[in-house]
Design a protein around this motif. Structure first.
Motif, PDB file in Angstrom:
ATOM      1  N   GLU A   6       0.832  -1.199   0.000  1.00  0.00           N
ATOM      2  CA  GLU A   6       0.000   0.000   0.000  1.00  0.00           C
ATOM      3  C   GLU A   6       0.870   1.253   0.000  1.00  0.00           C
ATOM      4  O   GLU A   6       1.982   1.255   0.534  1.00  0.00           O
ATOM      5  CB  GLU A   6      -0.911   0.043   1.238  1.00  0.00           C
ATOM      6  CG  GLU A   6      -1.837  -1.142   1.406  1.00  0.00           C
ATOM      7  CD  GLU A   6      -1.276  -2.188   2.336  1.00  0.00           C
ATOM      8  OE1 GLU A   6      -2.056  -2.940   2.958  1.00  0.00           O
ATOM      9  OE2 GLU A   6      -0.037  -2.269   2.454  1.00  0.00           O
ATOM     10  N   TRP A  36     -10.152  -3.240   0.431  1.00  0.00           N
ATOM     11  CA  TRP A  36      -9.560  -2.282   1.358  1.00  0.00           C
ATOM     12  C   TRP A  36     -10.241  -2.419   2.712  1.00  0.00           C
ATOM     13  O   TRP A  36     -11.475  -2.499   2.799  1.00  0.00           O
ATOM     14  CB  TRP A  36      -9.732  -0.857   0.841  1.00  0.00           C
ATOM     15  CG  TRP A  36      -8.818  -0.520  -0.293  1.00  0.00           C
ATOM     16  CD1 TRP A  36      -9.114  -0.525  -1.621  1.00  0.00           C
ATOM     17  CD2 TRP A  36      -7.441  -0.126  -0.191  1.00  0.00           C
ATOM     18  NE1 TRP A  36      -8.013  -0.169  -2.358  1.00  0.00           N
ATOM     19  CE2 TRP A  36      -6.967   0.090  -1.501  1.00  0.00           C
ATOM     20  CE3 TRP A  36      -6.555   0.070   0.871  1.00  0.00           C
ATOM     21  CZ2 TRP A  36      -5.658   0.483  -1.775  1.00  0.00           C
ATOM     22  CZ3 TRP A  36      -5.267   0.457   0.603  1.00  0.00           C
ATOM     23  CH2 TRP A  36      -4.823   0.665  -0.713  1.00  0.00           C
ATOM     24  N   TYR A  96      -4.939   1.879   6.767  1.00  0.00           N
ATOM     25  CA  TYR A  96      -5.675   1.246   5.682  1.00  0.00           C
ATOM     26  C   TYR A  96      -4.840   0.103   5.107  1.00  0.00           C
ATOM     27  O   TYR A  96      -3.656   0.275   4.807  1.00  0.00           O
ATOM     28  CB  TYR A  96      -6.003   2.264   4.593  1.00  0.00           C
ATOM     29  CG  TYR A  96      -7.153   3.172   4.969  1.00  0.00           C
ATOM     30  CD1 TYR A  96      -6.990   4.164   5.933  1.00  0.00           C
ATOM     31  CD2 TYR A  96      -8.406   3.037   4.379  1.00  0.00           C
ATOM     32  CE1 TYR A  96      -8.045   4.986   6.305  1.00  0.00           C
ATOM     33  CE2 TYR A  96      -9.464   3.852   4.729  1.00  0.00           C
ATOM     34  CZ  TYR A  96      -9.278   4.824   5.692  1.00  0.00           C
ATOM     35  OH  TYR A  96     -10.336   5.633   6.048  1.00  0.00           O
ATOM     36  N   CYS A  98      -4.764  -3.212   2.257  1.00  0.00           N
ATOM     37  CA  CYS A  98      -5.399  -3.933   1.166  1.00  0.00           C
ATOM     38  C   CYS A  98      -5.165  -5.424   1.375  1.00  0.00           C
ATOM     39  O   CYS A  98      -4.233  -5.843   2.061  1.00  0.00           O
ATOM     40  CB  CYS A  98      -4.900  -3.486  -0.202  1.00  0.00           C
ATOM     41  SG  CYS A  98      -3.183  -3.867  -0.600  1.00  0.00           S
TER      42      CYS A  98
END
Length: 128
Positions: A6, A36, A96, A98
């Protein structure tokens, strides 16, 4: 080896925008779903959005309150999935991640159930 990297996180003011990128390698990108997720301080990780890389179908989690503000997309030539985030709010502050689903490849299933393959995360901080 499956790798997900990411990038694109950072500090942004409320109301601003960021675009996160998830660069994938080590598997057949077109035969996957990428999602996500995010984890805010002191909270559990939650699914945000997912995309079937092959047909482009998408899913956005109602619980994340991102519909109309976040857009997931992919660039098959670059083996990359993006999360365009607009109208950011303080409550969007989180790490965040993925993640990749190489088997079921259903975006909703991925976002709801999770998967085995994760990136290292990128921090998004929204100042109010």
């Amino acid at each position: 080896e499956v790798q997900l990297v990411e990038s694109g996180g950072g500090l942004v003011q409320a109301g601003g925008s960021l675009r996160l990128s998830c660069a994938a390698s080590g598997f057949t990108f077109d035969d996957s779903a990428i999602g996500w997720f995010r984890q805010a301080p002191g909270k559990e990780r939650e699914g945000v959005s997912g995309i079937n890389v092959g047909d482009g179908s998408t899913y956005y989690a109602d619980s994340a309150s991102v519909k109309g503000r976040f857009t997931i997309s992919r660039d098959n030539a670059k083996n990359t999935v993006y999360l365009q985030m607009t109208s950011l709010k303080a409550e969007d502050t989180a790490v965040y991640y993925c993640a990749a689903d190489l088997y079921v490849r259903c975006p909703q299933n991925l976002v709801v159930a999770g998967t085995d393959y994760w990136g290292q995360g990128t921090l998004v901080t929204v100042s109010s």
